[in-house]
Design a protein around this motif. Sequence first.
Motif, PDB file in Angstrom:
ATOM      1  N   ALA A 185      -0.832 -11.445   4.071  1.00 30.04           N
ATOM      2  CA  ALA A 185      -0.498 -12.369   5.349  1.00 30.04           C
ATOM      3  C   ALA A 185      -0.361 -13.665   5.052  1.00 30.04           C
ATOM      4  CB  ALA A 185      -1.166 -11.430   6.527  1.00 30.04           C
ATOM      5  N   ALA A 186      -1.834 -14.037   4.696  1.00 24.81           N
ATOM      6  CA  ALA A 186      -1.828 -15.506   4.337  1.00 24.81           C
ATOM      7  C   ALA A 186      -1.101 -16.039   3.380  1.00 24.81           C
ATOM      8  CB  ALA A 186      -3.412 -15.664   4.073  1.00 24.81           C
ATOM      9  N   THR A 236       3.091  -5.590   5.952  1.00 30.26           N
ATOM     10  CA  THR A 236       1.936  -5.866   5.471  1.00 30.26           C
ATOM     11  C   THR A 236       1.455  -4.258   5.257  1.00 30.26           C
ATOM     12  OG1 THR A 236       1.008  -5.890   7.666  1.00 30.26           O
ATOM     13  CG2 THR A 236       1.243  -8.006   6.438  1.00 30.26           C
ATOM     14  N   TRP A 237       2.132  -3.287   4.976  1.00 32.59           N
ATOM     15  CA  TRP A 237       1.500  -2.003   4.710  1.00 32.59           C
ATOM     16  C   TRP A 237       2.246  -1.314   3.298  1.00 32.59           C
ATOM     17  CZ3 TRP A 237       5.030   2.505   4.356  1.00 32.59           C
ATOM     18  CH2 TRP A 237       6.423   2.257   4.868  1.00 32.59           C
ATOM     19  N   GLY A 238       2.782  -2.084   2.614  1.00 36.67           N
ATOM     20  CA  GLY A 238       3.334  -2.045   1.134  1.00 36.67           C
ATOM     21  C   GLY A 238       2.069  -1.586   0.164  1.00 36.67           C
ATOM     22  N   SER A 239       0.782  -1.903   0.739  1.00 32.52           N
ATOM     23  CA  SER A 239      -0.203  -1.555   0.070  1.00 32.52           C
ATOM     24  C   SER A 239      -0.566  -0.009  -0.379  1.00 32.52           C
ATOM     25  CB  SER A 239      -1.525  -2.022   0.236  1.00 32.52           C
ATOM     26  OG  SER A 239      -1.920  -1.672   1.712  1.00 32.52           O
ATOM     27  N   VAL A 240       0.178   0.663   0.534  1.00 33.33           N
ATOM     28  CA  VAL A 240       0.075   2.098   0.395  1.00 33.33           C
ATOM     29  C   VAL A 240       0.542   2.801  -0.911  1.00 33.33           C
ATOM     30  CG1 VAL A 240       0.454   2.286   2.734  1.00 33.33           C
ATOM     31  CG2 VAL A 240       2.349   2.522   1.599  1.00 33.33           C
ATOM     32  N   ILE A 241       1.426   1.984  -1.741  1.00 33.67           N
ATOM     33  CA  ILE A 241       1.744   2.502  -3.051  1.00 33.67           C
ATOM     34  C   ILE A 241       1.202   1.423  -4.165  1.00 33.67           C
ATOM     35  CG2 ILE A 241       3.960   4.043  -2.189  1.00 33.67           C
ATOM     36  CD1 ILE A 241       5.527   1.588  -3.302  1.00 33.67           C
ATOM     37  N   SER A 242       0.061   0.824  -3.622  1.00 33.33           N
ATOM     38  CA  SER A 242      -0.541  -0.117  -4.841  1.00 33.33           C
ATOM     39  C   SER A 242      -1.652   0.777  -5.467  1.00 33.33           C
ATOM     40  CB  SER A 242      -1.279  -1.158  -4.209  1.00 33.33           C
ATOM     41  OG  SER A 242      -1.999  -2.125  -5.069  1.00 33.33           O
ATOM     42  N   PRO A 243      -1.857   0.720  -6.581  1.00 37.98           N
ATOM     43  CA  PRO A 243      -2.837   1.521  -7.515  1.00 37.98           C
ATOM     44  C   PRO A 243      -4.309   0.958  -7.056  1.00 37.98           C
ATOM     45  CG  PRO A 243      -1.882  -0.080  -9.000  1.00 37.98           C
ATOM     46  CD  PRO A 243      -1.049   0.246  -7.526  1.00 37.98           C
ATOM     47  N   GLY A 244      -4.251  -0.170  -6.367  1.00 36.89           N
ATOM     48  CA  GLY A 244      -5.526  -0.802  -6.001  1.00 36.89           C
ATOM     49  C   GLY A 244      -6.066  -0.401  -4.417  1.00 36.89           C
ATOM     50  N   LEU A 245      -4.975   0.196  -3.825  1.00 35.08           N
ATOM     51  CA  LEU A 245      -5.626   0.805  -2.479  1.00 35.08           C
ATOM     52  C   LEU A 245      -6.562   1.805  -2.773  1.00 35.08           C
ATOM     53  CD1 LEU A 245      -5.028   0.261   0.517  1.00 35.08           C
ATOM     54  CD2 LEU A 245      -3.591   2.271   0.469  1.00 35.08           C
ATOM     55  N   MET A 246      -7.584   1.806  -1.922  1.00 29.71           N
ATOM     56  CA  MET A 246      -8.700   2.601  -2.104  1.00 29.71           C
ATOM     57  C   MET A 246      -8.445   4.299  -1.949  1.00 29.71           C
ATOM     58  SD  MET A 246     -10.453   1.903   1.561  1.00 29.71           S
ATOM     59  CE  MET A 246     -10.130   0.284   1.632  1.00 29.71           C
ATOM     60  N   ALA A 255      -2.152   5.107   8.647  1.00 29.62           N
ATOM     61  CA  ALA A 255      -3.054   4.387   8.842  1.00 29.62           C
ATOM     62  C   ALA A 255      -2.436   2.789   8.637  1.00 29.62           C
ATOM     63  CB  ALA A 255      -4.324   4.353   8.018  1.00 29.62           C
ATOM     64  N   GLY A 256      -2.124   2.699   7.372  1.00 31.02           N
ATOM     65  CA  GLY A 256      -1.373   1.474   7.086  1.00 31.02           C
ATOM     66  C   GLY A 256      -0.075   1.117   8.033  1.00 31.02           C
ATOM     67  N   LEU A 257       0.654   1.967   8.599  1.00 34.73           N
ATOM     68  CA  LEU A 257       1.746   1.574   9.577  1.00 34.73           C
ATOM     69  C   LEU A 257       1.182   1.207  10.713  1.00 34.73           C
ATOM     70  CD1 LEU A 257       4.192   4.053   8.568  1.00 34.73           C
ATOM     71  CD2 LEU A 257       5.092   1.771   8.790  1.00 34.73           C
ATOM     72  N   GLY A 258       0.157   1.811  11.328  1.00 35.08           N
ATOM     73  CA  GLY A 258      -0.878   1.790  12.369  1.00 35.08           C
ATOM     74  C   GLY A 258      -1.123   0.209  12.521  1.00 35.08           C
ATOM     75  N   ARG A 259      -1.573  -0.078  11.445  1.00 35.17           N
ATOM     76  CA  ARG A 259      -2.240  -1.348  11.179  1.00 35.17           C
ATOM     77  C   ARG A 259      -1.066  -2.473  11.681  1.00 35.17           C
ATOM     78  NH1 ARG A 259      -4.101  -1.539   6.309  1.00 35.17           N
ATOM     79  NH2 ARG A 259      -2.042  -2.399   5.914  1.00 35.17           N
ATOM     80  N   SER A 260       0.349  -2.143  11.386  1.00 36.45           N
ATOM     81  CA  SER A 260       1.145  -3.171  11.184  1.00 36.45           C
ATOM     82  C   SER A 260       1.738  -3.265  12.800  1.00 36.45           C
ATOM     83  CB  SER A 260       2.363  -2.831  10.452  1.00 36.45           C
ATOM     84  OG  SER A 260       1.959  -2.988   9.216  1.00 36.45           O
ATOM     85  N   MET A 261       1.061  -2.479  13.867  1.00 35.90           N
ATOM     86  CA  MET A 261       1.170  -2.871  15.073  1.00 35.90           C
ATOM     87  C   MET A 261       0.139  -2.773  15.987  1.00 35.90           C
ATOM     88  SD  MET A 261       2.835   0.909  16.857  1.00 35.90           S
ATOM     89  CE  MET A 261       2.261   0.577  18.372  1.00 35.90           C
ATOM     90  N   SER A 262      -0.984  -3.352  15.333  1.00 34.80           N
ATOM     91  CA  SER A 262      -2.169  -3.623  16.087  1.00 34.80           C
ATOM     92  C   SER A 262      -2.388  -4.983  16.415  1.00 34.80           C
ATOM     93  CB  SER A 262      -3.398  -3.164  15.290  1.00 34.80           C
ATOM     94  OG  SER A 262      -4.703  -3.522  16.082  1.00 34.80           O
ATOM     95  N   PRO A 263      -2.858  -5.494  17.557  1.00 36.43           N
ATOM     96  CA  PRO A 263      -2.806  -6.872  17.899  1.00 36.43           C
ATOM     97  C   PRO A 263      -4.138  -7.388  17.657  1.00 36.43           C
ATOM     98  CG  PRO A 263      -3.083  -5.580  19.892  1.00 36.43           C
ATOM     99  CD  PRO A 263      -2.703  -4.531  18.750  1.00 36.43           C
ATOM    100  N   VAL A 264      -5.077  -6.510  16.950  1.00 33.76           N
ATOM    101  CA  VAL A 264      -6.333  -7.047  16.732  1.00 33.76           C
ATOM    102  C   VAL A 264      -6.576  -7.175  15.037  1.00 33.76           C
ATOM    103  CG1 VAL A 264      -7.467  -6.460  18.749  1.00 33.76           C
ATOM    104  CG2 VAL A 264      -7.432  -4.853  17.044  1.00 33.76           C
ATOM    105  N   ALA A 265      -5.440  -6.665  14.284  1.00 34.99           N
ATOM    106  CA  ALA A 265      -5.531  -6.643  12.876  1.00 34.99           C
ATOM    107  C   ALA A 265      -5.635  -8.348  12.366  1.00 34.99           C
ATOM    108  CB  ALA A 265      -4.213  -5.884  12.479  1.00 34.99           C
ATOM    109  N   GLY A 266      -6.516  -8.280  11.430  1.00 34.52           N
ATOM    110  CA  GLY A 266      -6.660  -9.601  10.701  1.00 34.52           C
ATOM    111  C   GLY A 266      -5.351 -10.390  10.251  1.00 34.52           C
ATOM    112  N   GLY A 267      -4.310  -9.545   9.832  1.00 32.65           N
ATOM    113  CA  GLY A 267      -2.932  -9.998   9.504  1.00 32.65           C
ATOM    114  C   GLY A 267      -2.297 -10.743  10.653  1.00 32.65           C
ATOM    115  N   VAL A 268      -2.341 -10.101  11.740  1.00 30.62           N
ATOM    116  CA  VAL A 268      -1.445 -10.699  12.707  1.00 30.62           C
ATOM    117  C   VAL A 268      -1.958 -11.828  13.318  1.00 30.62           C
ATOM    118  CG1 VAL A 268      -2.405  -9.240  14.755  1.00 30.62           C
ATOM    119  CG2 VAL A 268       0.154  -9.909  14.822  1.00 30.62           C
TER     120      VAL A 268
END
Length: 441
Positions: free
Chosen positions: A123-124, A152-162, A391-404
């Motif tokens: 996001a930054a 900001t939920w593209g990380s769901v297909i990243s090999p680095g996502l936990m 979870a990744g998608l839910g974060r993309s509509m959260s008003p308290v997420a760091g990204g937003v």
Amino acid sequence: MIWIGLAIVLITFYFIYKNYEARLVLALSGLLMAVIGQFIVGSDTTVSAAVNAFVKQLVNGGLVPTIVTVMGFGAVMTYTKCSDHLVNALVRPLTHVPAIVVPGAVIITWLMNIVLPSAAGVAAAVGVLLIPALIALRVRPVMAAAAVFLGTWGSVISPGLMFNPQIATIAYKAGEIPEADAMVVIMQEALPSAIGVVVAAVVLAAVCFFLKEGVGSTKDVDEKASGVNGDFKVNPIMALIPIVPLFLLVIASKQVGLLPTKTFSVPVCMLIGTALGMLVGLVHKQPAGECSKRFCKGAGDGFNNVVILIAAAALFAAGMKSIGLTGALVNAMKGSQSVAMFSAAAGPFIMAVISGSGNAAALAFNEAITPHAADFGMTVVQLGAVAQIAAGLGRSMSPVAGGVIILAGIAGANPMEVVKRTALPVLIAVVVVTIAMYTLN
């Protein structure tokens, strides 16, 4: 005891929602349930076993090297500005076709989030470039922020996502895949996720059209965006470096097989990308020592913020098992496949919307429930992937997420106004991706 365990779980997620330290809350809750399980219930999962579950994740050979090298690589890409060159190279074509500017920004951010798997980090890094570019094209600032946030939920297909290494490990133990390879999981997630982001981008474009907030919707502004006014000169080599590790991983996957899979593992590919970034840095008079420091800091942040959270979730899951809650949940889900399918998406999704991070919920779900996927007539990859994608998608509509919060600050917008615009695209996308994961795999 099951009701007591359920109460502890609800209190745990309440504290996480209230922004208490997630790692501490999960670990303490897991220990409390383990103590109750050992000394009151007489469970086989003792306090010692629960603590061992925590320690085991800290030295997980398939998980830790992947996460720390990806995070270190991302830090080097940011320091050397390679990520800036990639973003500008992707943005420039959008300026010629106004209709695709907003959905294009969503997809660009989504793709960048695969390379830089931190939602707040991408996001930054992307927002500071894309939002001014969109505003310069006279897109309303709040819609500019929403377009970036929705990606900001593209990380769901990243090999680095936990989650991907975690799901691969569970699937391997279940005998579902031949080895604990995160790329096997990602290959199954890729098509449903790609369909989801396209659907989300199209829906946001429709929302943008309906609200009249697209290109040309504001008064003339100064072209402050370097990607629009042409002042920023894209270096093609620097723009390509961030995607080199992903390219290597794809062609080395079992599905493609052009390179030996065991040789070109995730850590190896990330280190190759890091080395290329350092070479570019040297050419531009950036000391190799400073690149090394950035890599080490990124790797350390990955261990601190990701690996220890996974370990705490493992301890929490062990506590749930000890008190008998896991067995009760599994038995309840065995009665209906649809209940398990719905729970995998709804639980982490709702938690992510409320708390701004669905990591804790998805990790706990995957540790406790996903290993039993076969009992519900599903595969481990299907069940685990749905949980983490939701979870990744839910974060993309959260008003308290760091990204937003970061993006709203860049755009000068209200975070609540931003998530009002991402809510409908996210809700439709989570339904589409969930159905696709269960039907296409």
